[in-house]
Design a protein around this motif. Structure first.
Motif, PDB file in Angstrom:
ATOM      1  N   UNK A 256     -10.288 -15.289   3.643  1.00  0.00           N
ATOM      2  CA  UNK A 256     -11.280 -15.551   2.590  1.00  0.00           C
ATOM      3  C   UNK A 256     -10.612 -16.209   1.378  1.00  0.00           C
ATOM      4  N   UNK A 257     -11.450 -16.611   0.411  1.00  0.00           N
ATOM      5  CA  UNK A 257     -10.926 -17.219  -0.822  1.00  0.00           C
ATOM      6  C   UNK A 257      -9.943 -16.278  -1.507  1.00  0.00           C
ATOM      7  N   UNK A 258     -10.331 -14.996  -1.608  1.00  0.00           N
ATOM      8  CA  UNK A 258      -9.444 -13.964  -2.123  1.00  0.00           C
ATOM      9  C   UNK A 258      -9.044 -13.065  -0.967  1.00  0.00           C
ATOM     10  N   UNK A 259      -7.815 -12.561  -1.026  1.00  0.00           N
ATOM     11  CA  UNK A 259      -7.311 -11.750   0.080  1.00  0.00           C
ATOM     12  C   UNK A 259      -8.241 -10.587   0.404  1.00  0.00           C
TER      13      UNK A 259
ATOM     14  N   UNK B 281       4.144   4.257  -0.235  1.00  0.00           N
ATOM     15  CA  UNK B 281       4.015   4.939  -1.515  1.00  0.00           C
ATOM     16  C   UNK B 281       3.655   6.406  -1.299  1.00  0.00           C
ATOM     17  N   UNK B 282       3.780   7.183  -2.374  1.00  0.00           N
ATOM     18  CA  UNK B 282       3.408   8.593  -2.302  1.00  0.00           C
ATOM     19  C   UNK B 282       1.912   8.746  -2.530  1.00  0.00           C
ATOM     20  N   UNK B 283       1.290   9.601  -1.759  1.00  0.00           N
ATOM     21  CA  UNK B 283      -0.137   9.856  -1.911  1.00  0.00           C
ATOM     22  C   UNK B 283      -0.708  10.476  -0.653  1.00  0.00           C
ATOM     23  N   UNK B 284      -1.998  10.676  -0.667  1.00  0.00           N
ATOM     24  CA  UNK B 284      -2.665  11.217   0.519  1.00  0.00           C
ATOM     25  C   UNK B 284      -2.546  10.210   1.650  1.00  0.00           C
ATOM     26  N   UNK B 285      -2.187  10.694   2.845  1.00  0.00           N
ATOM     27  CA  UNK B 285      -1.885   9.802   3.960  1.00  0.00           C
ATOM     28  C   UNK B 285      -3.033   8.837   4.240  1.00  0.00           C
ATOM     29  N   UNK B 286      -2.717   7.543   4.196  1.00  0.00           N
ATOM     30  CA  UNK B 286      -3.717   6.506   4.447  1.00  0.00           C
ATOM     31  C   UNK B 286      -3.006   5.200   4.747  1.00  0.00           C
ATOM     32  N   UNK B 287      -3.769   4.224   5.218  1.00  0.00           N
ATOM     33  CA  UNK B 287      -3.213   2.903   5.520  1.00  0.00           C
ATOM     34  C   UNK B 287      -4.226   1.834   5.129  1.00  0.00           C
ATOM     35  N   UNK B 288      -3.697   0.746   4.596  1.00  0.00           N
ATOM     36  CA  UNK B 288      -4.552  -0.364   4.156  1.00  0.00           C
ATOM     37  C   UNK B 288      -3.850  -1.672   4.488  1.00  0.00           C
ATOM     38  N   UNK B 289      -4.587  -2.615   5.090  1.00  0.00           N
ATOM     39  CA  UNK B 289      -3.998  -3.914   5.407  1.00  0.00           C
ATOM     40  C   UNK B 289      -4.601  -4.981   4.498  1.00  0.00           C
ATOM     41  N   UNK B 290      -3.767  -5.975   4.137  1.00  0.00           N
ATOM     42  CA  UNK B 290      -4.194  -7.080   3.288  1.00  0.00           C
ATOM     43  C   UNK B 290      -3.954  -8.386   4.047  1.00  0.00           C
ATOM     44  N   UNK B 291      -5.004  -9.224   4.119  1.00  0.00           N
ATOM     45  CA  UNK B 291      -4.910 -10.466   4.891  1.00  0.00           C
ATOM     46  C   UNK B 291      -4.533 -11.659   4.005  1.00  0.00           C
ATOM     47  N   UNK B 292      -4.061 -12.735   4.666  1.00  0.00           N
ATOM     48  CA  UNK B 292      -3.808 -13.973   3.940  1.00  0.00           C
ATOM     49  C   UNK B 292      -5.105 -14.482   3.309  1.00  0.00           C
ATOM     50  N   UNK B 293      -5.003 -15.136   2.160  1.00  0.00           N
ATOM     51  CA  UNK B 293      -6.190 -15.814   1.631  1.00  0.00           C
ATOM     52  C   UNK B 293      -6.176 -17.271   2.096  1.00  0.00           C
ATOM     53  N   UNK B 294      -7.204 -18.051   1.734  1.00  0.00           N
ATOM     54  CA  UNK B 294      -7.357 -19.422   2.249  1.00  0.00           C
ATOM     55  C   UNK B 294      -6.194 -20.322   1.845  1.00  0.00           C
TER      56      UNK B 294
END
Length: 780
Positions: free
Chosen positions: A278-281, A229-242
Motif C-alpha cells: 500500500x501507499x503506507x506500510x 521487545x518486552x511486553x505481553x506475548x504478541x507478533x506483528x508484521x509490517x509490509x513494504x510500502x509502494x
C-alpha cells in the motif's frame, strides 16, 4: 553561591578556631564565645532585629566574628546565612552542643520564645552533623553517584523520587517528579544482532532469553529483520510500502538475484500483490505460532518476500530491563533493501553483536560489515561471537580470531585506511560460544549438554551476559551515565523550585496581615510590567526560532552543492583509475578496486559533508543562544550554570553522527562496473560521460534521503533547543504566578493559618532541611 568578601572568613571552618580566630580580626578568641555570639545573632528576627542592631553592645559582639557591620535587615540575614552555612558544613557536635546551651539560656531569659527556640534547635540537629571525634557520618545521608552501575543508581533515584513525592506539596512539581520517573523507566537499550545466514543468531538469542522464541521452533530460517521487545506475548508484521517495493523492482533491472526474487514474488501473488503493498506500510497482528508462514524463506506462501520487518513482544526477564533486540536477516541476503533497513536500525543500537560460524568465519562480507559498522555507522562497541565452538579446539578458535584480525587489516589496507586498524581492534571483543549447548542448559536439557562435556560455564553464554551487562549498564557505560546525569539534573531543578516555594511560604508566615496586603499591592503594580517583559522575550525567542528554522533552507542548499561536488569527486577518481590502468597496465582495474574506490569516496564524502552541516547548524544556534543569554542576564535571569559561558554544543552532543550511511551503493557500483567493462582506451571520453550520468541518476535518491534525515534531525533539535532556551523564562513566570497565589491564599486565610503557624513553620523547616540534604547527596 557567591558571598560578600567581608564574610569570606566564615568559610574557613569552625575547627580552625582552636588555633586562631578565623571568624574575626583578632587572634586567640575563645571558641565558646564565638558560638555564644553566633547563637545571639541567629536569634534575631525581622520583628525584633531593630532592638538588636541599634545596641552598641550588639555591634561589639558582631565585630568579634566579622569585619562587616550589620546596619539593616538584609545585612543581618546575610550574616545569619553565612553562620548557618559555615557551622553546618564545618562544625562538630561538641560545638553544636555549646550552641544548644546558648539557645536554652536565651529561652530561659525570655529573649526568645519556645517556638523560636524549637526552630533554632532544628537548624542544628546533632543527629545530622558530625561527632566531636569523627568526620561527617554519611551513612544515613542520601548519596546518588552516577558512576555506580546503572541499575543501582536507577533504584536509588526511584527510591528518592518516592520520598520526594511525600515531601513536596506543589502538585505541578510532583508531576515533574513523575515525568522524571517515567524518563528513567522508559529508557531502551538496543542490541543489534548481525551475521551471514546460518551464523547461529537465533540459537544464541534463544539461549540468552532462556526460551525458544526465535529459531526453528517458531521462526525457522528468518528472512526478515525482527525487533524483540518486552511486553505481553504478541507478533506483528509490517509490509513494504509502494515506494519501497518500486525501488526493489528497479534494482531487479541491474541485479540478477533481486530479479529472481521479484519474479518469484509476482508469480506467487499475481494481482493480489496490491492487497499487501500500500501507499503506507500495512501492518498485521498475527498468531505467534503462525509467524513462520510470514517470515520463513521456506514457507510456501512466500509472504516473507513482502514483509519488511517483524515486531515480537515477550515477557521474558531478559527483556524486562528495557532491552530491545534487533535480529537482522543474513548479510548475504540478495535483497539489498533489507541491508539498508538493517543499517538503519543498527546505527541506533547501543551495542552490536556480530556472529560468525567458526567453520565459515571472516568472509569478505563479514569483514566489510565490521569495518563499516565501526568506521561509518557510529557503533562504539562490537562483540564478535564465534559460534559452534563445540565443534573445534581452543587452538582452532584462536586461529579464527587471528585470521579475522588479519582479514580486517588486509581490507583496511585495500581501502587505504590501515591506520584505523588499532582503533577497530580496540573496539572489538571476541567470545566463542556453543549456542546449542547453552540452549540445552537454558531450556531444561542440561543433562544432554553435560553428557557432551559442556557445563553452563563452558558454553560461553555467561561471558556474553557479563559483557552485555557491563557494556549496557556498567559504571563505564556512556549511555547509562548520560541517563543518570540527566535524571539527577532534572531532580535538582525540581527540588530547587520546591525549596523556593517552601522558603517563600516561610516568609509569608512571618508577616503581619498589613505587610501581606502591602506585598500584594506591590505585586499588582509590577504585574503589568512583568507581563510586558515576558511577552517581549517570548516574541524575541519565537523570532529567533523562526530565523533558525529558515536557516535550514540555506543548509539544504549547502547539502545540494556539496553532494554535486561529491559526485564529481567519485567520477574523477573512477575515471583516473581506469585511465591509469589502461595506459600503464593495458588492462582494466579489478572490480573489487572500483568497488572500494566508489564506496570509500561516498562514505568519506558524506561524513565530511554532514560534519560541516553540523558545524554550521551549531554555529547558528550558538549565536542565537548568546543573544538570548545576554537578554536574560540583563533581566537577572540565568540560562545555565552561573559563570558558565553559553555553549550550543552541549545541546547537540552526538546528533548528526549516525544514520546517514544506510543506503546501499550496490546498484551504482554495478552500473559503473558495466561501463568499465565496456570501455576502451580510445573511448575514455564516452566513458567519462557515461559514468557521470550513472552517478547523477543514482545520487538523486541518496541526496533525497540525506536531506530528509538532516531536516528531520534539525527540526527536532531546534524544538528541543528553544524549549531549553525558553525554560528560565517559563520557570520565572510560573514562580511569579505561584507566589501570587500563595500570597492571596495567605491573606484570605490569615486568621485560620495564624492558629497553627508554629506547627506549619516547623514542618516546613524540617522539609527544607531534608531537601537541602538531598541536594547535597545528588552529585552534579
Amino acid at each position: 553561591m557567591s558571598l560578600e568578601k567581608d564574610y569570606f572568613l566564615l568559610y574557613h571552618g569552625i575547627n580552625d578556631i582552636e588555633q586562631t580566630s578565623t571568624y574575626g580580626t583578632n587572634e586567640n578568641k575563645d571558641k565558646d564565645e564565638f558560638f555564644d555570639i553566633a547563637s545571639l545573632v541567629l536569634s534575631a528576627t525581622r520583628r525584633d532585629y531593630e532592638k538588636f542592631i541599634t545596641l552598641d553592645s550588639f555591634k561589639k559582639l558582631v565585630s568579634k566574628i566579622t569585619n562587616k557591620e550589620v546596619r539593616n535587615l538584609d545585612e543581618l540575614y546575610q550574616l545569619q546565612f553565612c553562620l548557618i552555612d559555615a557551622i553546618e558544613n564545618d562544625s562538630k557536635n561538641c560545638n553544636i552542643e555549646r550552641m544548644h546551651e546558648s539557645f536554652e539560656y536565651l529561652k530561659n531569659e525570655n529573649v526568645i520564645g519556645q517556638f523560636e527556640y524549637n526552630k533554632l534547635i532544628s537548624l542544628f540537629d546533632p543527629k545530622e552533623l558530625a561527632s566531636c571525634d569523627d568526620e561527617i557520618d554519611v551513612e544515613d545521608e542520601l548519596k546518588v553517584d552516577e558512576k555506580k552501575p546503572f541499575k543501582e543508581a536507577k533504584n536509588e533515584l526511584d527510591d528518592l523520587i518516592l520520598e520526594l513525592k511525600s515531601i513536596f506539596i506543589t502538585d505541578d512539581f510532583k508531576k515533574e517528579l513523575e515525568e522524571t520517573s517515567n524518563y528513567l523507566s522508559n529508557q531502551k537499550f538496543s542490541i543489534g544482532i548481525t551475521g551471514v545466514m546460518n551464523a547461529g543468531k537465533s540459537t544464541m538469542l534463544n539461549a540468552l532469553m532462556g526460551q525458544e522464541i526465535l529459531g526453528s521452533a517458531v521462526v525457522p530460517e528468518t528472512a526478515n529483520l525482527t525487533i524483540v521487545k518486552h511486553g505481553k506475548q504478541s507478533a506483528k508484521v509490517f509490509y513494504w510500502n509502494k515506494d519501497e517495493w518500486q525501488k526493489i523492482e528497479q534494482s531487479a533491472n541491474e541485479i540478477k538475484s533481486i530479479k529472481d526474487f521479484v519474479d518469484e514474488t509476482k508469480k506467487v501473488f499475481g494481482d493480489k500483490l496490491t492487497d499487501l503493498i500500500k501507499e503506507k506500510s500495512l501492518s498485521e497482528e498475527v498468531n505467534i505460532n503462525s509467524l513462520a508462514s510470514y517470515t520463513s524463506a521456506e514457507a510456501s506462501g512466500k509472504k516473507c518476500n513482502l514483509v519488511k520487518y517483524v515486531e515480537l513482544k515477550s515477557d521474558l526477564n531478559f527483556l524486562s530491563e528495557g532491552i530491545e533486540i534487533v535480529d537482522t536477516p543474513g548479510l548475504d541476503d540478495p535483497v539489498i533493501q533489507r541491508e539498508e533497513i538493517t543499517k538503519e536500525y543498527i546505527s541506533d543500537c547501543d551495542l552490536m553483536i556480530h556472529l560468525m560460524n567458526v567453520s565459515q568465519s571472516a568472509t569478505l562480507k563479514d569483514v566489510e560489515f565490521i569495518i563499516d559498522a565501526l568506521l561509518y555507522q557510529n557503533i562504539t562497541k562490537l562483540l564478535i561471537v564465534i559460534t559452534r565452538a563445540d565443534t573445534v579446539t581452543k587452538e582452532q578458535i584462536e586461529e579464527v580470531i587471528n585470521y579475522t584480525k588479519s582479514s580486517i587489516q588486509r581490507q583496511l589496507n585495500a581501502q587505504n585506511k590501515d591506520n584505523k586498524l588499532n582503533y577497530i581492534l580496540e573496539h572489538i571483543k571476541f567470545i566463542p560460544i556453543s549456542g546449542k549447548m547453552a540452549l540445552y542448559h537454558r531450556t531444561g536439557r542440561s543433562e544432554e549438554a553435560i553428557k557432551n562435556g559442556f557445563n553452563l560455564e563452558d558454553t560461553g553464554i555467561l561471558e556474553i551476559e557479563d559483557y552485555l551487562n557491563e557494556t549496557l549498564f556498567g559504571a563505564d557505560s556512556s549511555k547509562s551515565d548520560l541517563i543518570i546525569k540527566s535524571a539527577i539534573s532534572q531532580l535538582q531543578k525540581i527540588i530547587t523550585k520546591e525549596l523556593k516555594s517552601f522558603n517563600y511560604e516561610l516568609v509569608l508566615l512571618s508577616k503581619s496581615k498589613d505587610e501581606l496586603l502591602k506585598d500584594l499591592e506591590d505585586f499588582t503594580k509590577k504585574k503589568d510590567t512583568n507581563k510586558r517583559i515576558f511577552a517581549s522575550l517570548k516574541e524575541d525567542i519565537n523570532l529567533y526560532k523562526s530565523d533558525v528554522t529558515n536557516y535550514l533552507e540555506t543548509l539544504e542548499a549547502f547539502l545540494s552543492s556539496e553532494l554535486i561536488e561529491l559526485q564529481n569527486i567519485i567520477k574523477q577518481r573512477v575515471f583516473n583509475d581506469v585511465k591509469y590502468s589502461l595506459e600503464k597496465d593495458k588492462r582494466k582495474p579489478e572490480n573489487s578496486r572500483i568497488k572500494t574506490i566508489v564506496e570509500t569516496a561516498i562514505k568519506d564524502g558524506i561524513i565530511d559533508i554532514i560534519r560541516d552541516y553540523r558545524y554550521k547548524f551549531i554555529k547558528k544556534s550558538q549565536s542565537i543562544g548568546e543573544i538570548c543569554e545576554q537578554k536574560y542576564q540583563d533581566l537577572g535571569f540565568v540560562m545555565g550554570h552561573k559563570n558558565d559561558n553559553f555553549d550550543a554544543r552541549g545541546f547537540f552532543q552526538d546528533d548528526f553522527k549516525s544514520g546517514f550511511l544506510t543506503s546501499s551503493n550496490e546498484l551504482l557500483i554495478n552500473k559503473i562496473l558495466k561501463e568499465v567493462k565496456d570501455t576502451k582506451q580510445s573511448k575514455l571520453l564516452e566513458f567519462d560521460r557515461a559514468i557521470d550520468a550513472q552517478i547523477k541518476g543514482e545520487f538523486s535518491s541518496i541526496e533525497k534521503t540525506i536531506k530528509e534525515k538532516a531536516k528531520k534531525i534539525s527540526e527536532m533539535l531546534i524544538e528541543n533547543f528553544f524549549k531549553a532556551i525558553a525554560e528560565p523564562l517559563n520557570v520565572f513566570e510560573h514562580k511569579l504566578k505561584k507566589d501570587e497565589k500563595l500570597l492571596q491564599d495567605r491573606i484570605e486565610n490569615f486568621e485560620e493559618k495564624e492558629k497553627n503557624k508554629e506547627v506549619v513553620t516547623m514542618d516546613i523547616h524540617k522539609k527544607i532541611k531534608r531537601l537541602e540534604s538531598v541536594m547535597k547527596g545528588l552529585k552534579a
